[in-house]
Design a protein around this motif. Structure first.
Motif, mmCIF file in Angstrom:
data_model
loop_
_atom_site.group_PDB
_atom_site.id
_atom_site.type_symbol
_atom_site.label_atom_id
_atom_site.label_comp_id
_atom_site.label_asym_id
_atom_site.label_seq_id
_atom_site.Cartn_x
_atom_site.Cartn_y
_atom_site.Cartn_z
ATOM 1 N N SER A 11 -4.957 -15.002 -25.264
ATOM 2 C CA SER A 11 -5.700 -15.360 -26.477
ATOM 3 C C SER A 11 -6.983 -16.116 -26.135
ATOM 4 O O SER A 11 -8.036 -15.861 -26.719
ATOM 5 C CB SER A 11 -4.825 -16.193 -27.419
ATOM 6 N N THR A 44 -11.835 -15.523 -26.343
ATOM 7 C CA THR A 44 -12.969 -16.398 -26.614
ATOM 8 C C THR A 44 -13.834 -16.609 -25.376
ATOM 9 O O THR A 44 -15.062 -16.511 -25.430
ATOM 10 C CB THR A 44 -12.480 -17.769 -27.146
ATOM 11 N N GLN A 79 -7.134 -24.858 -27.286
ATOM 12 C CA GLN A 79 -5.877 -24.103 -27.349
ATOM 13 C C GLN A 79 -4.680 -25.002 -27.621
ATOM 14 O O GLN A 79 -3.775 -24.629 -28.366
ATOM 15 C CB GLN A 79 -5.657 -23.322 -26.055
ATOM 16 N N SER A 94 -4.837 -7.483 -28.364
ATOM 17 C CA SER A 94 -6.007 -7.858 -27.555
ATOM 18 C C SER A 94 -6.772 -6.626 -27.076
ATOM 19 O O SER A 94 -7.996 -6.559 -27.201
ATOM 20 C CB SER A 94 -5.566 -8.706 -26.359
ATOM 21 N N THR A 142 -7.970 -15.882 -31.810
ATOM 22 C CA THR A 142 -7.522 -16.738 -30.707
ATOM 23 C C THR A 142 -6.595 -17.838 -31.211
ATOM 24 O O THR A 142 -5.541 -18.101 -30.611
ATOM 25 C CB THR A 142 -8.744 -17.376 -30.003
#
Length: 361
Positions: free
Chosen positions: A55, A59, A70, A205, A245
């Motif tokens: 994730s 970014t 995160q 993704s 994300t």
């Protein structure tokens, strides 16, 4: 463009196949008792860290922005889902109903905060963005560490001072007890569920990267001014990436919170955000498959080095440095690529010679 898309599609299918093989192999080892209890306890955390790394790579690698939030998004997902599960565990006793709902709630809560934070924050770039997202993660952690939530027949009671300010009735129960966190969360996370969610994360993704949106995001990364000049809405695509994300980080938080009996906000400090960034960098910025491999290797490595406890972190640091050199140095990388191609050519030659011999017979 068609050829490039086909290459990306092949890469994604190779990653799916490799992950599927590993999952099946681990399942066989678990069922036959050929896996240590230590490694068995790491299976869910490995999936959690792999989801976090993949994730964050959206970014850092695809959008090209350095985010250190995160841990904050993971904390939101973990706490919101744990609160939900503790409130409904007596009324919704079936884990296969309760846990998917907890995953959705945790992911959505994290995504909402990601978008809210992203609106002002994504106007910043580089080091400034990293500092602000890091500060956001620390704020979230400290808010949850100071939060007291309980419930009784009158409903929910919330305080930021102390447990005594809640004034719970005799039938009341605590959900969040300040720095002590949450206890009694149903242990719904299993390796099978975590592996399925990791598989879904990879699908999301890769589809995002290969989509029109993903190509627009990569154009922003490569040349912001050129992307804006052809009509690409910079803020819109940055928010989409940041929200996705945050959503996936929140889902990872749900898996984490439901894997342990107790949960403390202190677990979600800036060290966790830095650790996830290390996974991304070592696996290769922009490489989804590399993020998964790096997360798995670096999660297991400290545990296997416990036998040399005094020098454990020294060896860990040396291995990190060597991996960094191997993944970032073009000469070393080309050396491995050349030798791999030679090995591949040798195998093909042997295969062709064998087929020719069979035809001669």
């Amino acid at each position: 463009m068609k050829k490039k898309l086909n290459v990306q599609t092949r890469k994604s299918f190779v990653t799916y196949a490799l992950l599927l093989i590993v999952i099946i192999a681990v399942e066989i080892m678990v069922n036959t008792g050929n896996i240590s209890s230590m490694l068995q306890g790491l299976l869910v955390p490995i999936c959690v860290y792999a989801i976090l790394a993949v994730s964050l790579n959206l970014t850092v690698g695809i959008l090209g922005e350095l985010s250190l939030g995160q841990a904050g998004f993971m904390c939101i997902g973990a706490y919101s889902s744990a609160i939900f599960s503790n409130l409904v565990k007596d009324s919704i006793t079936e884990p296969m109903i309760r846990f998917p709902l907890a995953i959705i709630i945790g992911g959505i809560c994290a995504a909402v905060f990601g978008i809210i934070i992203g609106i002002p924050v994504l106007r910043l770039r580089g080091d400034y963005l990293a500092i602000v997202t890091l500060a956001f993660g620390e704020i979230i952690k400290n808010v949850f560490a100071a939060l007291y939530i309980g419930y009784d027949s009158a409903g929910l009671h919330i305080s930021l001072k102390s447990q005594g300010d809640l004034n719970l009735a005799s039938d009341g129960k605590m959900i969040i007890n300040g720095a002590l966190g949450i206890s009694g969360t149903p242990n719904d996370s299993t390796f099978e569920i975590a592996a399925v969610i990791l598989f879904i994360t990879l699908i999301i993704s890769y589809n995002f990267i290969n989509s029109r949106t993903g190509r627009a995001v990569m154009s922003i990364r490569d040349n912001r001014i050129a992307a804006e000049s052809v009509g690409i809405n910079i803020t819109k695509y940055k928010l989409i990436t940041f929200g996705l994300t945050a959503f996936l980080a929140g889902v990872a938080g749900v898996l984490y919170s439901h894997n342990f009996y107790s949960l403390q906000a202190s677990k979600f400090d800036y060290n966790l955000s830095i650790l996830v960034l290390v996974f991304v960098v070592l696996g290769g910025i922009g490489s989804v498959r590399g993020s998964v491999i790096a997360a798995a290797v670096l999660t297991m490595l400290p545990e296997y080095l416990r036998s040399i406890n005094k020098y454990r972190m020294l060896f860990y640091a040396v291995i990190l440095i060597v991996m960094m050199i191997c993944t970032s140095n073009a000469t070393v990388r080309n050396f491995f690529v050349r030798n791999f191609e030679k090995l591949k050519g040798l195998i093909i030659k042997k295969k062709s010679a064998g087929e020719t011999a069979k035809e001669g017979e």
